[in-house]
Design an enzyme around this catalytic site. Structure first.
Site, mmCIF file in Angstrom:
data_model
loop_
_atom_site.group_PDB
_atom_site.id
_atom_site.type_symbol
_atom_site.label_atom_id
_atom_site.label_comp_id
_atom_site.label_asym_id
_atom_site.label_seq_id
_atom_site.Cartn_x
_atom_site.Cartn_y
_atom_site.Cartn_z
ATOM 1 N N GLU A 69 9.768 7.417 38.528
ATOM 2 C CA GLU A 69 10.261 6.977 39.834
ATOM 3 C C GLU A 69 9.072 6.866 40.782
ATOM 4 O O GLU A 69 8.300 7.810 40.932
ATOM 5 C CB GLU A 69 11.270 7.993 40.387
ATOM 6 C CG GLU A 69 11.896 7.513 41.696
ATOM 7 C CD GLU A 69 12.519 8.647 42.527
ATOM 8 O OE1 GLU A 69 13.471 8.375 43.274
ATOM 9 O OE2 GLU A 69 12.042 9.795 42.440
ATOM 10 N N ASP B 73 11.118 12.266 38.131
ATOM 11 C CA ASP B 73 11.362 12.280 39.562
ATOM 12 C C ASP B 73 10.050 12.154 40.352
ATOM 13 O O ASP B 73 9.084 12.869 40.059
ATOM 14 C CB ASP B 73 12.037 13.618 39.901
ATOM 15 C CG ASP B 73 12.573 13.660 41.316
ATOM 16 O OD1 ASP B 73 13.428 12.817 41.650
ATOM 17 O OD2 ASP B 73 12.151 14.539 42.089
ATOM 18 N N ASP C 198 16.179 14.477 33.378
ATOM 19 C CA ASP C 198 15.429 14.305 34.615
ATOM 20 C C ASP C 198 14.297 15.325 34.609
ATOM 21 O O ASP C 198 14.533 16.518 34.383
ATOM 22 C CB ASP C 198 16.375 14.554 35.812
ATOM 23 C CG ASP C 198 16.067 13.655 36.978
ATOM 24 O OD1 ASP C 198 14.871 13.531 37.318
ATOM 25 O OD2 ASP C 198 17.005 13.093 37.571
ATOM 26 N N ASP D 176 20.808 8.298 45.077
ATOM 27 C CA ASP D 176 20.184 8.348 46.409
ATOM 28 C C ASP D 176 20.561 7.135 47.248
ATOM 29 O O ASP D 176 20.121 7.027 48.400
ATOM 30 C CB ASP D 176 18.650 8.341 46.281
ATOM 31 C CG ASP D 176 18.097 9.607 45.644
ATOM 32 O OD1 ASP D 176 18.745 10.659 45.733
ATOM 33 O OD2 ASP D 176 16.997 9.526 45.056
HETATM 34 O O1 TEU Z 1 14.041 11.019 45.311
HETATM 35 C C1 TEU Z 1 12.802 10.581 45.821
HETATM 36 C C2 TEU Z 1 12.737 10.399 47.232
HETATM 37 O O2 TEU Z 1 11.649 10.233 47.760
HETATM 38 C C3 TEU Z 1 14.005 10.430 47.977
HETATM 39 O O3 TEU Z 1 14.033 11.593 48.699
HETATM 40 C C4 TEU Z 1 14.107 9.279 48.838
HETATM 41 O O4 TEU Z 1 13.060 9.230 49.759
HETATM 42 C C5 TEU Z 1 15.371 9.393 49.573
HETATM 43 O O5 TEU Z 1 16.400 9.614 48.668
HETATM 44 C C6 TEU Z 1 15.657 8.140 50.285
HETATM 45 O O6 TEU Z 1 16.797 8.342 50.983
HETATM 46 C C7 TEU Z 1 14.022 11.898 44.257
HETATM 47 C C8 TEU Z 1 15.439 12.181 43.831
HETATM 48 O O7 TEU Z 1 15.999 11.000 43.319
HETATM 49 C C9 TEU Z 1 16.195 12.747 44.988
HETATM 50 O O8 TEU Z 1 17.548 12.938 44.702
HETATM 51 C C10 TEU Z 1 15.538 14.061 45.336
HETATM 52 O O9 TEU Z 1 16.134 14.587 46.494
HETATM 53 C C11 TEU Z 1 14.048 13.893 45.588
HETATM 54 O O10 TEU Z 1 13.401 13.114 44.591
HETATM 55 C C12 TEU Z 1 13.361 15.236 45.573
HETATM 56 O O11 TEU Z 1 13.371 15.735 44.268
#
Ligand code: TEU
Ligand code: CA
Length: 561
Positions: free
Chosen positions: A258, A216, A114, A333
């Site tokens: 992502e 990410d 990641d 998530d």
């Molecule tokens: O997630 C991207 C993100 O925008 C998330 O916060 C999303 O909006 C949320 O999960 C929706 O409920 C990535 C990672 O996958 C997440 O685990 C991290 O918290 C986030 O980035 C910050 O790095």
């Protein structure tokens, strides 16, 4: 029951595409904190993962996407990195990771790391230097603004995890910007020295033998906060192209970005081959379909199959000749798929197999999220103190302050909180679900005594066996890896149906998303006598225009004339 394996049809014409290893591979996401705890401290770790590699080799996956295992204060469970070249002590050592990379490689499994570079942790050495002095070179690695003329934050921008997007630093008399929590200051990608640091760090990891990166929230790095443009800002694609040139070109790795904002209009900007950016993106249109349009993810909304199919098929169409899909229904998530899209009670096994069939028969690289291969379900917590996720906890505070009843919030969180996917992996019916001999950092799902790897694997019609079969089909059949997708019955709110075609081969896929028997009426030219590739119920061979499907039944039939 899985039907007989078929052999690959010869492609009718020579394929023009450049084939990469990840075109036929299936990914498996590990959330290390919750996967396997080797030393009884209640936290999953790298030796724990190494101990379970045979499970993944048996499943047949081509690579593991490892959620962050870097040094971190764990405010966001590792998505807040304090040292990009060190391992969090609770997860192990760099030597453990090297061993994971090499033992996985021996089993034909790559490790995809990641890459979290939209922000660092506020405890990263860069940020410590940056916050100590305006003159430190690292000050320019972050995004700073002066206080508003009358004092207070520069403006009213808000952070995703609640509260203002600005935090004051006394020493430098400035505010820094954080899109997520104050513990996650945004890196300033406009600074060439910062970009060079990131590139260098990426090469360092690739030289250790990893198979690629999951990036990410990569769509945020080109942001222009003064214009309030965050996602897909003006510099995103130049930055990705630079990264490709500097780091990725010439290496046979996989890159998955992502992006919460990417649309069919912008999708190919990331992943069309000649643009030299990424191999594929995680796009969320089918996920957002399940969210309340105004109230967001914590306000439950009934699942709408028509919208879900529209979103998925739009991307299948987009990548017909160019680009590539990353296929997923769940991750760390998101809620558990059987709970969100189907039935996690009486029909759980068929629901899990049906969702797997649908996803794995589409064109793209499928991702299995840990526990999905045995049909794990949502957490079903009753009290807010059972939750650990900062997003859930912060939104709870916010919404209670706005007058939402706690029970109502918990109902929404039970459906959509990130912790649903973060309860420990259920390996067996013993103490701590076989995840840990100690007290797990988050409660084990109360259904672990019935739903676990040992139980599932003892079932001849297991969910695991179904996944293993799907993973193998993608490796073996060109039509599954590369065929074009043709949606059928787009307006049905009960059935998902489509065909895949390549040369003389055609695969018909049908799935019943309901707990009722469904009469299905198919176009004549989709019918005939074929070979059953996979099926949750009795093997289907002859497909007639009128057929009836059992609750949550799914199957795929290959025709090759
Ligand atoms: O997630 C991207 C993100 O925008 C998330 O916060 C999303 O909006 C949320 O999960 C929706 O409920 C990535 C990672 O996958 C997440 O685990 C991290 O918290 C986030 O980035 C910050 O790095
Ligand atoms: Ca541990």
């Amino acid at each position: 029951m899985s039907c007989q394996k078929s052999h690959a049809p010869a492609p009718a014409e020579a394929p023009e595409r450049l084939e990469h290893w990840w075109h036929r591979a299936t990914g498996y996401q590990i959330y290390p904190r919750s996967f396997a705890d080797s030393n009884g401290d209640g936290v999953g770790d790298i030796p724990g993962i190494i101990g379970k590699l045979v499970h993944l080799a048996d499943l047949g996956v081509g690579f593991i996407w490892l959620s962050p295992i870097y040094a971190s204060p764990m405010v966001d469970n590792g998505y807040d990195i304090s040292d990009y070249r060190a391992i969090a002590p609770e997860y192990g050592t760099l030597a453990d990771l090297d061993r994971l990379i090499s033992e996985a490689r021996d089993l034909g499994i790559g490790i995809v790391m990641d890459l979290v570079v939209n922000h660092s942790s506020s405890l990263h050495a860069w940020f410590k230097a940056a916050r100590a002095s305006r003159d430190a070179p690292e000050h320019g690695y972050y995004i700073w603004r002066e206080a508003a003329p009358g004092g207070g934050p520069p403006d009213d921008q808000e952070a995703v995890f609640g509260g203002p997007a600005w935090t004051w630093v006394e020493e430098v008399q400035r505010y820094y910007f954080h899109y997520f929590s104050p513990a996650q200051p945004d890196l300033n990608w406009q600074n060439p020295a910062l970009r060079a640091e990131v590139h260098d760090m990426m090469r360092w990891w690739l030289d250790r033998g990893i198979a690629g990166f999951r990036m990410d929230v990569i769509s945020l790095i080109g942001k222009d906060i003064d214009q309030r443009i965050y996602e897909e800002g003006p510099d995103l694609h130049p930055f990705l192209q630079e990264m490709h040139r500097e780091v990725i070109a010439g290496r046979e790795i996989v890159t998955i970005g992502e992006s919460w904002s990417v649309s069919p209009e912008t999708g190919l900007l990331y992943c069309a081959q000649e643009r030299k950016e990424l191999d594929m993106v995680f796009e969320f249109s089918h996920i957002r379909e399940g969210w309340h349009p105004e109230l967001g993810k914590f306000a439950p909304k009934p699942f709408d199959l028509v919208g879900f199919k529209r979103a998925l098929f739009e991307w299948q169409e987009l990548t017909r000749h160019e680009g590539w899909n990353a296929l997923f229904l769940t991750n760390h998530d998101l809620p558990r798929q059987v709970s969100f899209y189907a039935d996690d009670g009486k029909h759980r096994r068929n629901s899990a197999r049906m969702l797997a069939t649908v996803l794995h028969m589409l064109k793209g690289t499928p991702f299995i999220y840990q526990g999905e291969e045995i049909g794990m379900t949502n957490a079903r917590f009753e009290r807010i103190d059972q939750y650990r996720d900062l997003e859930t906890l912060n939104h709870f505070e916010d919404q209670i302050a706005r007058g939402v009843a706690p029970e109502e919030f918990i109902a929404g969180a039970n459906r959509n909180s990130r912790d649903n996917a973060r309860t420990p992996m259920q390996w067996d019916a013993g103490h701590g679900a076989g995840f840990s001999t100690g007290t797990p950092w988050i409660e084990v799902n109360s259904n672990a005594d019935q739903i676990n790897v040992a139980q599932d694997r003892s079932d001849p019609e297991s969910i695991f066996a179904h996944y293993r079969h799907l993973v193998r089909l993608r490796r073996e059949l060109d039509v599954i890896a590369f065929g074009e997708t043709e949606p059928l019955l787009p307006d049905s709110s009960a059935i998902m149906a489509f065909q895949r075609r390549l040369g003389s081969a055609r695969v018909l896929v049908l799935a019943n998303f309901t707990a009722n028997r469904q009469a299905v009426c198919l176009p004549l030219d989709t019918c005939g006598e074929g070979r059953c590739l996979v099926s949750s119920h009795r093997a289907r061979r002859r497909i007639d225009p009128d057929l009836e499907m059992a609750p949550f039944e799914s199957f795929a039939v290959l025709f090759d004339s």
